[in-house]
Design a protein around this motif. Structure first.
Motif, PDB file in Angstrom:
ATOM      1  N   THR A 289     -10.928  -1.963 -17.464  1.00 20.48           N
ATOM      2  CA  THR A 289     -11.192  -1.054 -16.353  1.00 20.48           C
ATOM      3  C   THR A 289     -10.202  -1.288 -15.226  1.00 20.48           C
ATOM      4  N   GLN A 290      -9.946  -2.550 -14.907  1.00 18.20           N
ATOM      5  CA  GLN A 290      -8.977  -2.864 -13.865  1.00 18.20           C
ATOM      6  C   GLN A 290      -7.596  -2.324 -14.205  1.00 18.20           C
ATOM      7  N   ILE A 291      -7.180  -2.532 -15.456  1.00 18.19           N
ATOM      8  CA  ILE A 291      -5.846  -2.082 -15.867  1.00 18.19           C
ATOM      9  C   ILE A 291      -5.746  -0.565 -15.798  1.00 18.19           C
ATOM     10  N   MET A 292      -6.753   0.139 -16.313  1.00 15.39           N
ATOM     11  CA  MET A 292      -6.700   1.601 -16.323  1.00 15.39           C
ATOM     12  C   MET A 292      -6.728   2.182 -14.907  1.00 15.39           C
ATOM     13  N   LEU A 293      -7.543   1.600 -14.040  1.00 16.83           N
ATOM     14  CA  LEU A 293      -7.610   2.110 -12.673  1.00 16.83           C
ATOM     15  C   LEU A 293      -6.329   1.800 -11.907  1.00 16.83           C
ATOM     16  N   LEU A 294      -5.756   0.629 -12.145  1.00 15.67           N
ATOM     17  CA  LEU A 294      -4.487   0.310 -11.495  1.00 15.67           C
ATOM     18  C   LEU A 294      -3.356   1.189 -12.030  1.00 15.67           C
ATOM     19  N   LYS A 295      -3.403   1.523 -13.308  1.00 13.99           N
ATOM     20  CA  LYS A 295      -2.435   2.474 -13.857  1.00 13.99           C
ATOM     21  C   LYS A 295      -2.572   3.828 -13.165  1.00 13.99           C
ATOM     22  N   SER A 296      -3.826   4.245 -12.977  1.00 12.23           N
ATOM     23  CA  SER A 296      -4.069   5.513 -12.286  1.00 12.23           C
ATOM     24  C   SER A 296      -3.547   5.448 -10.858  1.00 12.23           C
ATOM     25  N   LEU A 297      -3.799   4.324 -10.212  1.00 17.42           N
ATOM     26  CA  LEU A 297      -3.332   4.149  -8.839  1.00 17.42           C
ATOM     27  C   LEU A 297      -1.810   4.170  -8.770  1.00 17.42           C
ATOM     28  N   LEU A 298      -1.172   3.579  -9.767  1.00 18.13           N
ATOM     29  CA  LEU A 298       0.292   3.597  -9.810  1.00 18.13           C
ATOM     30  C   LEU A 298       0.814   5.019  -9.975  1.00 18.13           C
ATOM     31  N   GLN A 299       0.130   5.811 -10.801  1.00 20.46           N
ATOM     32  CA  GLN A 299       0.526   7.212 -10.974  1.00 20.46           C
ATOM     33  C   GLN A 299       0.403   7.982  -9.667  1.00 20.46           C
ATOM     34  N   VAL A 300      -0.688   7.736  -8.940  1.00 19.50           N
ATOM     35  CA  VAL A 300      -0.911   8.456  -7.688  1.00 19.50           C
ATOM     36  C   VAL A 300       0.092   8.016  -6.623  1.00 19.50           C
ATOM     37  N   SER A 301       0.417   6.727  -6.599  1.00 19.18           N
ATOM     38  CA  SER A 301       1.293   6.199  -5.552  1.00 19.18           C
ATOM     39  C   SER A 301       2.766   6.513  -5.799  1.00 19.18           C
ATOM     40  N   THR A 302       3.125   6.852  -7.035  1.00 20.37           N
ATOM     41  CA  THR A 302       4.524   7.161  -7.338  1.00 20.37           C
ATOM     42  C   THR A 302       4.957   8.411  -6.568  1.00 20.37           C
ATOM     43  N   GLY A 303       5.991   8.263  -5.792  1.00 22.07           N
ATOM     44  CA  GLY A 303       6.475   9.389  -4.997  1.00 22.07           C
ATOM     45  C   GLY A 303       5.737   9.597  -3.696  1.00 22.07           C
ATOM     46  N   PHE A 304       4.746   8.754  -3.404  1.00 21.71           N
ATOM     47  CA  PHE A 304       3.985   8.890  -2.159  1.00 21.71           C
ATOM     48  C   PHE A 304       4.839   8.426  -0.990  1.00 21.71           C
ATOM     49  N   GLN A 305       4.963   9.267   0.013  1.00 23.69           N
ATOM     50  CA  GLN A 305       5.776   8.936   1.175  1.00 23.69           C
ATOM     51  C   GLN A 305       4.977   9.175   2.443  1.00 23.69           C
ATOM     52  N   SER A 306       4.991   8.167   3.295  1.00 22.79           N
ATOM     53  CA  SER A 306       4.297   8.267   4.570  1.00 22.79           C
ATOM     54  C   SER A 306       5.152   7.599   5.637  1.00 22.79           C
ATOM     55  N   ASN A 307       5.279   8.273   6.779  1.00 16.24           N
ATOM     56  CA  ASN A 307       6.082   7.717   7.855  1.00 16.24           C
ATOM     57  C   ASN A 307       5.405   6.530   8.521  1.00 16.24           C
ATOM     58  N   ASN A 308       4.093   6.452   8.363  1.00 20.32           N
ATOM     59  CA  ASN A 308       3.329   5.393   9.011  1.00 20.32           C
ATOM     60  C   ASN A 308       2.712   4.494   7.953  1.00 20.32           C
ATOM     61  N   MET A 309       3.186   3.254   7.855  1.00 20.10           N
ATOM     62  CA  MET A 309       2.658   2.332   6.857  1.00 20.10           C
ATOM     63  C   MET A 309       1.231   1.920   7.160  1.00 20.10           C
ATOM     64  N   MET A 310       0.825   2.000   8.411  1.00 27.13           N
ATOM     65  CA  MET A 310      -0.554   1.660   8.759  1.00 27.13           C
ATOM     66  C   MET A 310      -1.539   2.624   8.110  1.00 27.13           C
ATOM     67  N   SER A 311      -1.161   3.888   8.009  1.00 27.96           N
ATOM     68  CA  SER A 311      -2.026   4.863   7.355  1.00 27.96           C
ATOM     69  C   SER A 311      -1.841   4.859   5.844  1.00 27.96           C
ATOM     70  N   ALA A 312      -0.626   4.517   5.380  1.00 29.49           N
ATOM     71  CA  ALA A 312      -0.390   4.467   3.936  1.00 29.49           C
ATOM     72  C   ALA A 312      -1.077   3.263   3.298  1.00 29.49           C
ATOM     73  N   LEU A 313      -1.074   2.130   4.005  1.00 24.20           N
ATOM     74  CA  LEU A 313      -1.689   0.906   3.485  1.00 24.20           C
ATOM     75  C   LEU A 313      -2.688   0.367   4.507  1.00 24.20           C
ATOM     76  N   PRO A 314      -3.841   1.024   4.651  1.00 26.65           N
ATOM     77  CA  PRO A 314      -4.847   0.519   5.597  1.00 26.65           C
ATOM     78  C   PRO A 314      -5.398  -0.831   5.151  1.00 26.65           C
ATOM     79  N   SER A 315      -6.018  -1.524   6.095  1.00 29.08           N
ATOM     80  CA  SER A 315      -6.439  -2.907   5.836  1.00 29.08           C
ATOM     81  C   SER A 315      -7.400  -3.015   4.669  1.00 29.08           C
TER      82      SER A 315
END
Length: 750
Positions: free
Chosen positions: A360-386
């Motif tokens: 489950t961890q591997i599949m969800l992290l794979k999904s997360l990697l797919q979603v994050s590929t090409g993701f661009q945000s000018n503000n890292m605080m909003s892209a990677l919240p705590s």
């Protein structure tokens, strides 16, 4: 002969119909439709086609006043039957099917916009019309394979049932209102189920492309909801069927995202993640019921794996079409589903439970990697919240090497905002990094704030990841890429100093080898440090710094090439058998780097302090710590005033018992404090005046004595710590020290 009379009669009826005024057409239509019905009931194809042509002419007439008692049930049934004609003669069969499609098109045009007439959107009608059109669409390959000569092609193309059925289906869906979409889509799903058309999935994808491009954009989310419900309904179907539905969903969702997806965004991801979990369970148990018994359908693991990959691909393709704010929500949503061994996210125990958690961890992290590929945000605080970053980095502490690699790649995807990632896919010590053509921007204020808040957390996980014994080449390449991208995207002078300290600490790990790492891992750490320091020295453009790095690299090339990436990160690494006793000339020296960078304006004091990771309570999220074990929080104090190492205070071990004792003790202290206050109040209420006066007087005397001591020290300073000297006459004389260096008692409050 009589067929000619029928044709003449129908031509006369057609002319009368066309000549009728709108007010009087209802008086004639009933007789006309009876004649058309008789022709359609005939077994002769020519008469069926004749009746259909007459009905189409009637359908094109616009009526001002509808007829409430008119019914088209017979025509829907008969035209649908003609669409499925199986006549022996191919040409006649094609003509009959074409007539049936034209007839259905006429019924739709006649009734679809008139709410007072028969409701063509009722399931009883849609269940006949839609499958009839799909049946002709399905046989487009057969029609094309038997196409006539090229000279007759233009004429025959107009008579192609598949093309006519597609036009009719597009017209039908284009006229569908909000409340009618469900009745139009459900027959499509049933048809694909009944004819097993999900597995080749080519026809299914074509159908839903027609649907998505035909309906109004604001109705797109209704189609997505129908597909999601159908996927849930087929959760126990074969993996190939579910994979076909998911791929169709992927195509439809991408088209829908250009219009309006509405509230179905998180619903779609929730359904896909739920199906992902079910597929993992099916693959582990081997059946849909959780246990293999007589009559249970055996599941093929490779088919389930194909389905899982299809789900992950769908998640990525759909997420790539979403705006940034929705994509951020999806990222947080997926991360919240990743099982972590914490107090708030208990994991399943036992061997099966561990396998399920890991998959489950591997599949969800794979999904997360797919979603994050090409993701661009000018503000890292909003892209990677705590809350997201804490959960993501906690997975980096797990023993599983594959999971750790996914975490590193996800971080790289988020940090890389200028497309520099692929330029660091290979670890090397380039003499001139200008050939990489890096895109470098000045660190923004938001990025600086982000690094002030999270830099130590990132450094700690990079440091701990470097010490993992199970690391392979891909891990070191990802670590190098992460360090390089932080230097390019998020670095200011303070970050550069900390990164250099971090890499030098990694070099110490390889040199001291307290972790008993294999030779390959130690060589890899040496090579990683060389590659990164070579990069950062050229980015800082400090000549003395570049010279020192270049000298060490050249020395390694001559005497120890196994400490450079060109010999380590290759298909067949060229290593040494003994790494003990590495001479200082082969190492990057912290003192030298501090000296050269300090002269260029960098914080030399900070550079002199060796990097030591801040140990926090994140270890409790690691898989290395089971839930039943004691959770220890190690607290270390690092001196910031001196670059030299000081003795550390022994770490205090905090266990469950100590926490429980602390809570109980705090409650007891509060009770004692309340009791003391009660006694004081009672004493002042009931005690005699003389006793109260004596008590206050004693406190005043104590205060006066303390003040006298302070005044005496101020007038006559205490002896100097440096000792005494002898006066001219042999009398010892005390050194006096300035008042501002004296140590005052704690009672002296300013």
């Amino acid at each position: 002969m009589w067929c000619r009379y029928v044709c003449i009669a129908m031509e006369a009826l057609d002319q009368l119909l066309m000549a009728c005024h709108c007010q009087s057409i209802n008086l004639f239509v009933e007789s006309f439709l009876k004649m058309v019905a008789k022709l359609l009931e005939s077994e002769k194809p020519n008469l069926q086609i004749l009746g259909t042509n007459s009905f189409v002419k009637f359908a094109n007439i616009e009526e001002d006043t509808p007829s409430y008692h008119r019914s088209y049930d017979f025509f829907v049934s008969r035209f649908s039957e003609m669409c499925h004609s199986s006549h022996e003669d191919l040409e006649i069969k094609t003509k009959i099917r074409m007539s049936g499609i034209k007839g259905l098109q006429g019924v739709v045009r006649k009734t679809v916009n008139d709410e007072l007439q028969a409701n063509i959107w009722d399931p009883q009608h849609m269940d006949k019309i839609v499958p009839s059109l799909l049946f002709n669409l399905q046989h487009v390959e057969e029609a094309e394979s038997r196409s006539p000569s090229p000279l007759q092609a233009p004429e025959k193309e107009k008579e192609n049932p598949a093309e006519l059925a597609e036009r009719c289906l597009r017209e039908l869906l284009g006229r569908a209102a909000f409340g009618n979409i469900k009745n139009a889509i459900k027959p499509v799903l049933i048809h694909l189920d009944n004819h097993s058309l999900w597995e080749p999935k080519v026809f299914a994808i074509r159908c839903f492309k027609i649907i998505m491009y035909s309906i109004q954009p604001q109705h797109s989310h209704l189609v997505i909801q129908q597909l999601l419900s159908h996927l849930d309904a087929n959760s126990r179907s074969a993996a190939t069927v579910r994979a076909g539905i998911v791929e169709v969903l992927s195509e439809a969702a991408v088209i829908a995202a250009t219009g309006s997806v509405g509230p179905t965004v998180l619903e779609m991801f929730n359904t896909l993640l739920r199906q992902l979990r079910l597929s993992i369970d099916y693959a582990l148990t081997g059946s849909y019921d959780g246990a293999i018994s007589l009559g249970t359908k055996i599941i093929k693991e490779h088919e389930e794996r194909m389905f899982q990959e299809a789900v992950i691909k769908t998640i990525g393709s759909f997420a790539s079409t979403l705006p940034t704010y929705q994509r951020s929500e999806v990222i947080l949503f997926i991360m919240s589903k990743v099982p972590l061994p914490s107090l708030h996210h208990p994991m399943e125990t036992g061997r099966t439970g561990e396998n399920r958690n890991r998959l489950t961890q591997i599949m969800l992290l794979k999904s997360l990697l797919q979603v994050s590929t090409g993701f661009q945000s000018n503000n890292m605080m909003s892209a990677l919240p705590s809350n997201f970053l804490d959960r993501l980095l906690s997975t980096a502490l797990m023993e599983d090497a594959e999971i750790r690699l996914f975490v590193l790649e996800i971080l790289i995807s988020f940090i890389d905002r200028h497309g520099n990632r692929h330029k660091f896919s290979t670890i090397s010590t380039l003499s001139d990094i200008s050939v990489l053509k890096l895109k470098v921007d000045k660190c923004s204020r938001q990025d600086t704030i982000f690094m002030k808040k999270h830099s130590q957390q990132l450094y700690r996980h990079i440091y701990l990841s470097c010490k993992e014994e199970t690391n392979i080449r891909k891990h070191y390449e990802a670590l190098y890429g992460l360090l390089a991208l932080i230097s390019i995207e998020l670095a200011n002078e303070e970050v550069v100093v900390d990164l250099i300290r971090l890499v030098l600490a990694v070099q110490d790990v390889a040199q001291v080898n307290e972790e008993n790492l294999p030779v390959y891992n130690r060589c890899a750490l040496y090579a990683l440090g060389a590659a990164y320091l070579n990069l950062i020295s050229q980015l800082t453009t400090v000549p003395a710094f570049c010279q020192h790095i270049h000298e060490v690299i050249e020395t390694r090339k001559k005497e120890a090439p196994y400490m450079l990436p060109e010999d380590v990160f290759v298909e067949r690494p060229r290593l040494t058998h003994n790494l003990d006793g590495v001479v200082i000339e082969l190492l990057f020296r912290q003192s030298k780097i501090s000296e050269v960078l300090g002269g260029s304006g960098y914080n030399a004091d900070r550079l002199c302090v060796p990097y030591i990771p801040q140990l926090t309570d994140e270890d409790r999220l690691s898989k290395r710590k089971s839930i039943g074990e004691t959770i220890s929080l190690q607290v270390e104090v690092e001196s910031r005033n001196s670059p030299e190492k000081e003795e550390r205070v022994p770490a205090e071990e905090i266990t469950y018992e100590t926490l429980k004792k602390a809570i109980v003790d705090s409650v007891a202290v509060e009770e004692q404090e309340r009791e003391r206050r009660r006694q004081v109040v009672e004493k002042f209420q009931k005690a005699p005046f003389e006793e109260i006066a004596a008590h206050c007087g004693a406190r005043a005397s104590l205060l006066q004595s303390k003040l006298n001591q302070i005044f005496e020290i101020t007038i006559r300073p205490p002896p100097s710590p440096s000792g005494t000297i002898t006066a001219a006459y042999g009398q010892p004389q005390n050194h006096s020290i300035p008042v501002y260096e004296m140590k005052f008692p704690d009672l002296c409050v300013y």
